[in-house]
Design a protein around this motif. Structure first.
Motif, PDB file in Angstrom:
ATOM      1  N   ALA A  90     150.634  53.927  42.109  1.00  0.00           N
ATOM      2  CA  ALA A  90     151.643  53.327  41.229  1.00  0.00           C
ATOM      3  C   ALA A  90     153.047  53.769  41.618  1.00  0.00           C
ATOM      4  O   ALA A  90     153.988  52.966  41.602  1.00  0.00           O
ATOM      5  CB  ALA A  90     151.356  53.696  39.774  1.00  0.00           C
TER       6      ALA A  90
ATOM      7  N   LYS B  70     149.921  51.758  36.024  1.00  0.00           N
ATOM      8  CA  LYS B  70     148.691  52.558  35.912  1.00  0.00           C
ATOM      9  C   LYS B  70     147.743  51.944  34.884  1.00  0.00           C
ATOM     10  O   LYS B  70     146.533  51.911  35.076  1.00  0.00           O
ATOM     11  CB  LYS B  70     149.053  53.995  35.532  1.00  0.00           C
ATOM     12  CG  LYS B  70     149.664  54.782  36.688  1.00  0.00           C
ATOM     13  CD  LYS B  70     150.438  55.992  36.231  1.00  0.00           C
ATOM     14  CE  LYS B  70     149.575  57.044  35.586  1.00  0.00           C
ATOM     15  NZ  LYS B  70     150.355  58.259  35.248  1.00  0.00           N
TER      16      LYS B  70
ATOM     17  N   LYS C  29     145.473  57.297  41.650  1.00  0.00           N
ATOM     18  CA  LYS C  29     145.993  56.159  40.894  1.00  0.00           C
ATOM     19  C   LYS C  29     147.499  56.310  40.670  1.00  0.00           C
ATOM     20  O   LYS C  29     148.258  55.358  40.822  1.00  0.00           O
ATOM     21  CB  LYS C  29     145.266  56.076  39.557  1.00  0.00           C
ATOM     22  CG  LYS C  29     145.541  54.809  38.769  1.00  0.00           C
ATOM     23  CD  LYS C  29     144.835  54.858  37.424  1.00  0.00           C
ATOM     24  CE  LYS C  29     143.347  55.055  37.615  1.00  0.00           C
ATOM     25  NZ  LYS C  29     142.637  55.201  36.329  1.00  0.00           N
ATOM     26  N   SER C  30     147.912  57.526  40.322  1.00  0.00           N
ATOM     27  CA  SER C  30     149.328  57.779  40.094  1.00  0.00           C
ATOM     28  C   SER C  30     150.114  57.597  41.389  1.00  0.00           C
ATOM     29  O   SER C  30     151.197  57.030  41.393  1.00  0.00           O
ATOM     30  CB  SER C  30     149.517  59.196  39.554  1.00  0.00           C
ATOM     31  OG  SER C  30     150.877  59.461  39.333  1.00  0.00           O
TER      32      SER C  30
END
Length: 292
Positions: A147, A123, A143-144
């Motif tokens: 990842a 991240k 984004k999480s």
């Protein structure tokens, strides 16, 4: 023709100049595997060089090779073959995690901490890329999710598995110790991670008072009470003091215990079919012995 990448040079680095990776989540144990590593080193040396990076404050930080470093020390070596690589903090975390996740014996808490470290590093790398490209920043959830997908894919696990392991890092250290020692099973531990830290402390008191370990059903009810704001100490004591009738009729085998007996590509269904087949053979053998 494209130029080939220059080959990294292996150097002999004094053990005294290398220190462990900061917050290294994997235990280095003096167990049977360590003795085998020591024996191998004394016979043929270290064939696979460690990977280290320069420390601005002096010496080197170990990235990949903690067990080899410890075994070399116990074998009486003064130096270890290593590749010195300039790595950012995020690159070092990712390499350290990936090199250790290949091991077969990893505890749930080691895996949980490793997944979380790699997730945070990915991240962080993503944020750097956004700043450099001046692109529109995605939502935090996106984004999480991106990842988590990378961590899951690299570990040959599902996104759900990775997220459940990372939940364990929300447990108090005292509860994590009970997961590590297998006093608390993995699935109940995931449910308990949703309790507040104060509730987790009270849960430990209830567990100690009842002398019981939590079943999945009990942990799920505690989680529900916590969400409703009703997870009082009295409620925990009552739940943990229940007789577990289901435990008398159900046998649960931990996945990590079973996995070491099967090829990595076996599915849970294949494992179950193999176990049933072996039990049937065992039963037939006992019947023949009883007929004699």
């Amino acid at each position: 023709m494209s130029k080939q990448e220059p080959r990294e040079q292996v150097q002999q680095i004094p053990l005294s100049e290398i220190h462990p990776f900061r917050n290294h989540p994997f235990k280095v144990l003096d167990d049977e595997l360590m003795q085998q590593t020591i024996d191998s080193i004394m016979q043929v040396g270290i064939l696979n060089p460690a990977i280290i990076r320069p420390d601005p404050e002096g010496g080197y930080e170990m990235v990949a090779g903690h067990r080899r470093l410890h075994a070399a020390d116990l074998a009486g070596l003064k130096t270890i073959p290593a590749i010195v690589r300039n790595l950012t903090d995020d690159e070092a975390v990712i390499l350290m995690v990936d090199s250790n996740l290949q091991r077969e014996t990893i505890s749930p808490m080691e895996r949980a901490q490793a997944y979380k470290m790699k997730l945070e590093a990915l991240k962080h790398q993503g944020k750097k890329v956004e700043l450099q490209t001046d692109s529109t920043s995605p939502q935090v959830g996106e984004k999480s999710s991106w990842a988590v997908s990378i961590v899951a894919n690299d570990a040959n696990a599902s996104r759900s598995q990775v997220q459940r392991f990372i939940r364990l890092t929300e447990l108090l250290p005292e509860v994590q110790e009970k997961v590590e020692s297998k006093e608390i099973a993995f699935s109940p531990a995931v449910e308990l991670s949703y309790l507040t830290h104060d509730e987790q402390r009270q849960f430990l008191d209830a567990m100690d008072y009842s002398q019981n370990t939590p079943s999945l059903s009990q942990a799920q009810r505690l989680k529900k009470l916590s969400r409703e704001g009703k997870c009082t100490q009295e409620a925990m004591f009552a739940i943990m003091s229940e007789d577990k009738k289901d435990d008398l009729t159900r046998i649960t085998l931990d996945n990590d215990v079973l996995r070491k007996y099967f090829p990595r590509n076996y599915t849970p269904l294949q494992m179950q079919q193999t176990i049933i087949k072996l039990l049937e053979q065992w039963q037939k053998k006992r019947q023949r012995q009883n007929e004699r």
